[in-house]
Design a protein around this motif. Structure first.
Motif, PDB file in Angstrom:
ATOM      1  N   ASP A  89       0.845  -1.194   0.000  1.00 43.59           N
ATOM      2  CA  ASP A  89       0.000   0.000   0.000  1.00 43.59           C
ATOM      3  C   ASP A  89       0.880   1.244   0.000  1.00 43.59           C
ATOM      4  O   ASP A  89       2.097   1.159  -0.057  1.00 43.59           O
ATOM      5  N   LYS A  90       0.240   2.402   0.039  1.00 45.20           N
ATOM      6  CA  LYS A  90       0.981   3.660  -0.032  1.00 45.20           C
ATOM      7  C   LYS A  90       0.861   4.454   1.258  1.00 45.20           C
ATOM      8  O   LYS A  90       0.960   5.671   1.271  1.00 45.20           O
ATOM      9  N   ILE A  91       0.669   3.730   2.360  1.00 43.69           N
ATOM     10  CA  ILE A  91       0.566   4.398   3.650  1.00 43.69           C
ATOM     11  C   ILE A  91       1.936   4.835   4.149  1.00 43.69           C
ATOM     12  O   ILE A  91       2.088   5.824   4.861  1.00 43.69           O
ATOM     13  N   GLY A  92       2.974   4.097   3.750  1.00 46.20           N
ATOM     14  CA  GLY A  92       4.322   4.419   4.201  1.00 46.20           C
ATOM     15  C   GLY A  92       4.621   3.801   5.552  1.00 46.20           C
ATOM     16  O   GLY A  92       4.044   2.790   5.945  1.00 46.20           O
ATOM     17  N   TRP A  93       5.531   4.404   6.293  1.00 44.28           N
ATOM     18  CA  TRP A  93       5.952   3.874   7.588  1.00 44.28           C
ATOM     19  C   TRP A  93       4.995   4.287   8.689  1.00 44.28           C
ATOM     20  O   TRP A  93       4.499   5.409   8.703  1.00 44.28           O
ATOM     21  N   LYS A  94       4.754   3.375   9.631  1.00 42.74           N
ATOM     22  CA  LYS A  94       3.926   3.714  10.791  1.00 42.74           C
ATOM     23  C   LYS A  94       4.562   3.109  12.038  1.00 42.74           C
ATOM     24  O   LYS A  94       5.239   2.078  11.987  1.00 42.74           O
ATOM     25  N   ASP A  95       4.345   3.751  13.163  1.00 38.68           N
ATOM     26  CA  ASP A  95       4.867   3.262  14.444  1.00 38.68           C
ATOM     27  C   ASP A  95       4.029   2.090  14.935  1.00 38.68           C
ATOM     28  O   ASP A  95       2.804   2.072  14.788  1.00 38.68           O
ATOM     29  N   ILE A  96       4.713   1.103  15.506  1.00 39.09           N
ATOM     30  CA  ILE A  96       4.038  -0.007  16.160  1.00 39.09           C
ATOM     31  C   ILE A  96       4.591  -0.121  17.578  1.00 39.09           C
ATOM     32  O   ILE A  96       5.288   0.782  18.038  1.00 39.09           O
ATOM     33  N   GLN A  97       4.283  -1.210  18.258  1.00 39.56           N
ATOM     34  CA  GLN A  97       4.777  -1.440  19.617  1.00 39.56           C
ATOM     35  C   GLN A  97       6.299  -1.322  19.663  1.00 39.56           C
ATOM     36  O   GLN A  97       6.998  -1.780  18.768  1.00 39.56           O
ATOM     37  N   ASP A  98       6.816  -0.678  20.716  1.00 38.62           N
ATOM     38  CA  ASP A  98       8.271  -0.582  20.879  1.00 38.62           C
ATOM     39  C   ASP A  98       8.877  -1.973  21.022  1.00 38.62           C
ATOM     40  O   ASP A  98       8.260  -2.893  21.569  1.00 38.62           O
ATOM     41  N   PHE A  99      10.114  -2.118  20.533  1.00 40.74           N
ATOM     42  CA  PHE A  99      10.838  -3.373  20.727  1.00 40.74           C
ATOM     43  C   PHE A  99      10.993  -3.591  22.226  1.00 40.74           C
ATOM     44  O   PHE A  99      11.528  -2.725  22.934  1.00 40.74           O
ATOM     45  N   PRO A 100      10.536  -4.730  22.754  1.00 43.80           N
ATOM     46  CA  PRO A 100      10.361  -4.868  24.206  1.00 43.80           C
ATOM     47  C   PRO A 100      11.635  -5.042  25.022  1.00 43.80           C
ATOM     48  O   PRO A 100      11.594  -4.906  26.243  1.00 43.80           O
ATOM     49  N   VAL A 101      12.764  -5.372  24.390  1.00 41.84           N
ATOM     50  CA  VAL A 101      14.019  -5.565  25.129  1.00 41.84           C
ATOM     51  C   VAL A 101      15.127  -4.837  24.396  1.00 41.84           C
ATOM     52  O   VAL A 101      14.897  -4.171  23.387  1.00 41.84           O
ATOM     53  N   ASP A 102      16.341  -4.973  24.889  1.00 38.21           N
ATOM     54  CA  ASP A 102      17.488  -4.335  24.254  1.00 38.21           C
ATOM     55  C   ASP A 102      18.021  -5.229  23.140  1.00 38.21           C
ATOM     56  O   ASP A 102      18.293  -6.413  23.368  1.00 38.21           O
ATOM     57  N   PRO A 103      18.165  -4.712  21.903  1.00 35.59           N
ATOM     58  CA  PRO A 103      18.720  -5.532  20.827  1.00 35.59           C
ATOM     59  C   PRO A 103      20.157  -5.933  21.141  1.00 35.59           C
ATOM     60  O   PRO A 103      20.941  -5.128  21.636  1.00 35.59           O
ATOM     61  N   THR A 104      20.505  -7.181  20.849  1.00 34.04           N
ATOM     62  CA  THR A 104      21.867  -7.647  21.115  1.00 34.04           C
ATOM     63  C   THR A 104      22.758  -7.537  19.893  1.00 34.04           C
ATOM     64  O   THR A 104      23.951  -7.786  19.979  1.00 34.04           O
ATOM     65  N   ALA A 105      22.196  -7.207  18.743  1.00 27.44           N
ATOM     66  CA  ALA A 105      23.003  -7.146  17.517  1.00 27.44           C
ATOM     67  C   ALA A 105      22.854  -5.781  16.872  1.00 27.44           C
ATOM     68  O   ALA A 105      21.791  -5.177  16.893  1.00 27.44           O
ATOM     69  N   MET A 106      23.937  -5.282  16.302  1.00 31.04           N
ATOM     70  CA  MET A 106      23.900  -4.002  15.619  1.00 31.04           C
ATOM     71  C   MET A 106      23.634  -4.230  14.134  1.00 31.04           C
ATOM     72  O   MET A 106      24.345  -4.965  13.465  1.00 31.04           O
ATOM     73  N   LYS A 107      22.583  -3.579  13.633  1.00 36.86           N
ATOM     74  CA  LYS A 107      22.167  -3.708  12.239  1.00 36.86           C
ATOM     75  C   LYS A 107      21.960  -5.178  11.842  1.00 36.86           C
ATOM     76  O   LYS A 107      22.338  -5.615  10.766  1.00 36.86           O
ATOM     77  N   GLY A 108      21.373  -5.940  12.748  1.00 34.17           N
ATOM     78  CA  GLY A 108      21.068  -7.331  12.443  1.00 34.17           C
ATOM     79  C   GLY A 108      19.753  -7.448  11.706  1.00 34.17           C
ATOM     80  O   GLY A 108      18.812  -6.678  11.945  1.00 34.17           O
ATOM     81  N   ASN A 109      19.645  -8.418  10.785  1.00 34.68           N
ATOM     82  CA  ASN A 109      18.421  -8.628  10.029  1.00 34.68           C
ATOM     83  C   ASN A 109      17.531  -9.636  10.738  1.00 34.68           C
ATOM     84  O   ASN A 109      17.995 -10.637  11.277  1.00 34.68           O
ATOM     85  N   GLY A 110      16.226  -9.377  10.722  1.00 34.24           N
ATOM     86  CA  GLY A 110      15.278 -10.291  11.326  1.00 34.24           C
ATOM     87  C   GLY A 110      15.208 -11.608  10.570  1.00 34.24           C
ATOM     88  O   GLY A 110      15.362 -11.660   9.346  1.00 34.24           O
ATOM     89  N   ILE A 111      14.973 -12.699  11.293  1.00 35.20           N
ATOM     90  CA  ILE A 111      14.843 -14.026  10.701  1.00 35.20           C
ATOM     91  C   ILE A 111      13.361 -14.304  10.473  1.00 35.20           C
ATOM     92  O   ILE A 111      12.565 -14.297  11.412  1.00 35.20           O
TER      93      ILE A 111
END
Length: 406
Positions: free
Chosen positions: A172-194
Motif C-alpha cells: 500500500d501507499k501508507i508508508g511507515w507507521k509506528d508499532i509497539q516498541d521493541f520490548p528488550v534491548d537488541p543484542t546485535a547491531m544492524k542485524g536482520n530479522g529471521i
C-alpha cells in the motif's frame, strides 16, 4: 513469456505461480556476494547449494558473471520471501529507498510509495539510529512488510530510551507507521530479522548490554528471542533452551558491549525450524539447538554439539595485549590467520543427514564450506574462491513471483 500470449497467460496464472514456488522450495539456493577479479565491482547472485559443495562445479562461471549487475553492490540485503529479495540503499544511517528484486526473472522494482514524499518517508528522531531491520510476508493479508528498529546513540547522562519500531507495508501507499516498541534491548547491531511462520525474529536482552551490574557477562537465561507477528504487529518473547540457563554469554561472543550480527550466538532457520547457533570460544565447540514446534519453548532439541577438532579444525593460541587471544586456524593443511573466525550453519541436506557450515572471518570473507555428516560423524570441506565476500543464510527460492505488488 515471449513465445505466445497463451503461454504467457499460463505462466502468469496464480495457480501455476503457486505450484512453481512450492516445487522450487525443494531445491536449495543461496545469495552470494562477490567482487570482480579487479575488485572494482561487486555482484549479488543466486546459486544452488551444489556450487558451494562440489569440486567439479565452478563457483562463478562466465554466464553467471555476464548476467550479473554490478550495481547490485550498491544495495544491502534485508531479507527474502517467496523468491523476492528486499534490497535497500542506506542514506544517512537510514534505509532510504526499498526495492524488491526477483533474481530469477531479473525484475527490480522500487517500493510503491515515492521516497521523496515527506509524509511517507522514514525519519530519524534526535540521536536515533537504525539498529535492526527485517523483511517478511504477511500471509493473512498477502502483503510484504519491512520493519526497522531504532536505538539511541550513547547518552552520557545515563538516560534510557525505548527502542522505537516502525513498519512499512509494501503493498500500500501508507508508508511507515509506528508499532509497539521493541520490548528488550537488541543484542546485535544492524542485524536482520529471521523470517519464519509469518513472524520476524531477533535476539534481545532485558539488559542494556551483555554485562551484569558487577561487570560479569549475563547468562543465557537473560537472553530471549523476540518474535514479531506480522499480522497483529505485536511482539512476544521466546525463551532459549533451559539447559543454557546459567551459562555465561561471555564464552560465546566477541568482547564488545554488544553482540555482532555475524557473531554467535545467532538464530536462523534449518529445515523449517527456528534454530540457535552457538560457538563456545572458551571450550572450542559448536552447538545447534532447534525449536521443533515454533513458539513451543519445550520443543528445543539439541541437533549438534561437536568440538572444532571434530570438524577438522585445530587452533594455535597466541596471547596478545588487547584482552583477547589471537588464533591460527588450520584445516586440512590450510592455514587461516584470523583471531575471530565465524562458523555459521547454512542448511541441512541429504534428508537432514548432512549439515553445511560456512567458515568465514569476522570481517565477513568466506574461507570455505564444511559438510558434517550427523550420522557418521565425518566431514568434508571445499575452499572458496578469494573474491567470495559472503553467503547470505536466508531462505531464497527461485520463483516467478512478480515484485509488482497489487
Amino acid at each position: 513469456m515471449c513465445v505466445s500470449k497463451y503461454f504467457q497467460s499460463i505462466i502468469l496464472d496464480a495457480r501455476f505461480l503457486r505450484m512453481h514456488l512450492e516445487n522450487s522450495r525443494k531445491r536449495t539456493h543461496f545469495l552470494l556476494s562477490y567482487l570482480s577479479e579487479g575488485k572494482t565491482s561487486g555482484f549479488l547472485i543466486p546459486l544452488p547449494i551444489s556450487s558451494l559443495l562440489e569440486d567439479s562445479t565452478p563457483l562463478f562461471n562466465a554466464d553467471i558473471i555476464n548476467g550479473s549487475k554490478p550495481q547490485r553492490e550498491m544495495y544491502k540485503v534485508i531479507g527474502s520471501c517467496n523468491g523476492l529479495v528486499c534490497l535497500t540503499k542506506w542514506n544517512r544511517m537510514l534505509p532510504d529507498i526499498l526495492y524488491l528484486w526477483n533474481p530469477a526473472t531479473k525484475a527490480l522494482i522500487q517500493n510503491p510509495y515515492p521516497p521523496h514524499s515527506e509524509q511517507l518517508s522514514l525519519k530519524l528522531h534526535e540521536k536515533e539510529n537504525v539498529v535492526m531491520v527485517g523483511f517478511g510476508y504477511d500471509n493473512s493479508r498477502h502483503s510484504y512488510k519491512v520493519v526497522a528498529i531504532f536505538g539511541h546513540m550513547m547518552d552520557f547522562e545515563g538516560d534510557t530510551h525505548p527502542f522505537r519500531s516502525v513498519i512499512c507495508n509494501l503493498n500500500d501507499k501508507i508508508g511507515w507507521k509506528d508499532i509497539q516498541d521493541f520490548p528488550v534491548d537488541p543484542t546485535a547491531m544492524k542485524g536482520n530479522g529471521i523470517y519464519l511462520n509469518n513472524t520476524l525474529n531477533w535476539l534481545g536482552s532485558p539488559y542494556c548490554n551483555i554485562y551484569d551490574e558487577d561487570g560479569s557477562y549475563i547468562s543465557f537465561d537473560e537472553v530471549v528471542i523476540v518474535s514479531l507477528d506480522l499480522e497483529t504487529e505485536i511482539y512476544k518473547q521466546i525463551l532459549l533452551p533451559p539447559k543454557l540457563n546459567g551459562v555465561s554469554v561471555g564464552d560465546f561472543c566477541f568482547r564488545v558491549g554488544k553482540l555482532h550480527c555475524n557473531e554467535a550466538p545467532l538464530i536462523g532457520v534449518l529445515s523449517g525450524c527456528l534454530s540457535l547457533f552457538l560457538h563456545n570460544r572458551k571450550k572450542k565447540r559448536l552447538s545447534i539447538w532447534q525449536m521443533k514446534e515454533f513458539g513451543n519453548q519445550q520443543s528445543w532439541t539439541l541437533l549438534l554439539n561437536v568440538s572444532l577438532r571434530d570438524i577438522g579444525f585445530n587452533t594455535i593460541r597466541s596471547p596478545t595485549n588487547f584482552g583477547y587471544d589471537y588464533y591460527l586456524w588450520t584445516l586440512e593443511n590450510q592455514h587461516f590467520s584470523c583471531s575471530y573466525s565465524n562458523f555459521l550453519p547454512l542448511c541441512l541436506i541429504e534428508n537432514d543427514r548432512d549439515i553445511v557450515i560456512i567458515h568465514g572471518s569476522f570481517q565477513g570473507c568466506v574461507k570455505q564450506t564444511i559438510v558434517y555428516n550427523l550420522r557418521d560423524k565425518t566431514m568434508t570441506s571445499k575452499k572458496m574462491v578469494h573474491n567470495l565476500r559472503w553467503i547470505y543464510p536466508l531462505d531464497y527460492v527461485e520463483s516467478l513471483v512478480s515484485p509488482l505488488l497489487d
